[in-house]
Design an enzyme around this catalytic site. Structure first.
Site, PDB file in Angstrom:
ATOM      1  N   MET A   1       0.257  -3.546  -3.990  1.00 28.57           N
ATOM      2  CA  MET A   1       1.151  -2.495  -4.492  1.00 28.57           C
ATOM      3  C   MET A   1       0.337  -1.450  -5.258  1.00 28.57           C
ATOM      4  O   MET A   1       0.884  -0.669  -6.039  1.00 28.57           O
ATOM      5  CB  MET A   1       2.242  -3.095  -5.379  1.00 28.57           C
ATOM      6  N   GLY A   2      -0.974  -1.447  -5.059  1.00 28.23           N
ATOM      7  CA  GLY A   2      -1.830  -0.452  -5.713  1.00 28.23           C
ATOM      8  C   GLY A   2      -2.112  -0.804  -7.158  1.00 28.23           C
ATOM      9  O   GLY A   2      -1.950  -1.950  -7.577  1.00 28.23           O
TER      10      GLY A   2
ATOM     11  N   GLN B   1       4.589 -16.880  -4.487  1.00 31.03           N
ATOM     12  CA  GLN B   1       4.552 -15.860  -3.431  1.00 31.03           C
ATOM     13  C   GLN B   1       3.668 -16.323  -2.265  1.00 31.03           C
ATOM     14  O   GLN B   1       4.036 -16.198  -1.094  1.00 31.03           O
ATOM     15  CB  GLN B   1       4.012 -14.550  -4.001  1.00 31.03           C
TER      16      GLN B   1
ATOM     17  N   HIS C   1      -7.647  -7.606  -7.198  1.00 33.48           N
ATOM     18  CA  HIS C   1      -7.473  -7.031  -5.850  1.00 33.48           C
ATOM     19  C   HIS C   1      -8.827  -6.844  -5.159  1.00 33.48           C
ATOM     20  O   HIS C   1      -8.967  -7.089  -3.965  1.00 33.48           O
ATOM     21  CB  HIS C   1      -6.818  -5.652  -5.943  1.00 33.48           C
TER      22      HIS C   1
ATOM     23  N   GLN D   1      11.579  -5.638  -3.615  1.00 33.72           N
ATOM     24  CA  GLN D   1      11.222  -6.831  -4.387  1.00 33.72           C
ATOM     25  C   GLN D   1      11.418  -6.644  -5.893  1.00 33.72           C
ATOM     26  O   GLN D   1      11.036  -7.498  -6.674  1.00 33.72           O
ATOM     27  CB  GLN D   1       9.797  -7.289  -4.061  1.00 33.72           C
TER      28      GLN D   1
END
Ligand code: PAF
Length: 281
Positions: A30-31, A155, A37, A61
């Site tokens: 999601m940046g 998740q 990341h 979400q």
């Protein structure tokens, strides 16, 4: 690195690579990229000659009272980080591209069992939003392998289960949580913490470490340990949503004696909701 907002351009590039027989690794995000990341990207790079990353703040979400509007959007800085890490293609679609009929009117993917309980009790619909967007991204990118952070343990379990249930030939890889020097798991949401909250925040990780050592000691009933961990967090100033000792694969509750466990916690601290977990190894 090419950046595209278009499905057609993404498909054209992916087909080209496929024709040449090149494997594709995919890192959906999601940046607002941090070292966690970038670790996903580093591992992706080692796994395939082509790496695709996506940046999409997925409205489906987020709950009605959550931080969708305030979620940090830092596309240009993110782009530069991905270039530096050797990503081949960045897909950064608009909401209308991902959900042409509107997010609420799109077909959804719902994952039972591992998608229920824990965070789902506090963020109803969240994992359906995650599974739906990841399913659509997988169909667009058609990766051979996709990488997700282990910080979001539930998740990761939801995505593994979805891929298994739907029979997609995608290798799902979990990547170890990257932590700050004081143990706090890296998260875009850490920036919501004020100075005093930031000082307290590593207590979440410390509490999980304590819990793991207690589970290993096998002296105290797991329910009593969960309650004690919740009390520790509350005493330090957190508002805990849950602390649970669960089976590492099924995420079902377990009793004393079971050692293939993961301890998971979610707690609010000021404007941030922090999650973390640790495997009992
Ligand atoms: O973990 C995230 O950043 C998101 O939940 C994901 C997997 C990119 C789906 O929007």
């Amino acid at each position: 690195m090419e950046t595209t907002t278009s499905v057609e351009a993404l498909r054209a590039q992916v087909s080209d690579w496929r024709r040449q027989g090149e494997r594709i690794a995919f890192v959906p995000t999601m940046g607002n990229l941090h070292a966690g990341h970038l670790q996903l990207v580093r591992e992706a790079r080692a796994m395939a000659p082509r790496v695709v990353a996506s940046i999409f703040v997925n409205p489906l979400q987020f709950g009605p009272n959550e931080d969708l509007d305030n979620y940090p959007r830092t596309l240009e800085a993110d782009r530069q980080k991905l270039v530096a890490k050797g990503v081949d293609l960045l897909f950064a679609p608009a909401v209308e591209t991902m959900y042409p009929r509107g997010a609420q009117r799109s077909t959804r993917v719902e994952v039972p069992d591992v998608g229920q309980g824990l965070c789902d009790d506090f963020r109803p619909g969240h994992f359906t939003g995650v599974a739906t967007v990841v399913a659509r991204l997988f169909n667009l990118v058609q990766p051979d392998v996709a990488l997700f952070g282990e910080k979001d343990y539930q998740q990761l379990a939801v995505i593994r289960r979805m891929v298994d249930d739907l029979g997609w030939p995608i290798d799902i890889r979990g990547v170890a949580t990257v932590r700050e020097a004081d143990g706090l798991a890296m998260s875009s949401r850490n920036q919501y913490l004020g100075e005093e909250e930031r000082r307290i925040a590593p207590l979440l990780y410390q509490t999980l470490r304590w819990l793991v050592s207690e589970v290993k000691a096998q002296k105290t009933d797991y329910r009593a340990l969960e309650r004690a961990a919740m009390a520790r967090l509350a005493e330090a100033g957190f508002t805990p949503d849950y602390v649970e000792i669960r089976h590492a694969d099924s995420l079902q509750p377990v009793s004393m004696g079971e050692l293939n466990c993961v301890v998971l916690a979610a707690a609010r601290l000021g404007a941030a909701r922090l999650i973390d977990n640790l495997r009992v190894e």
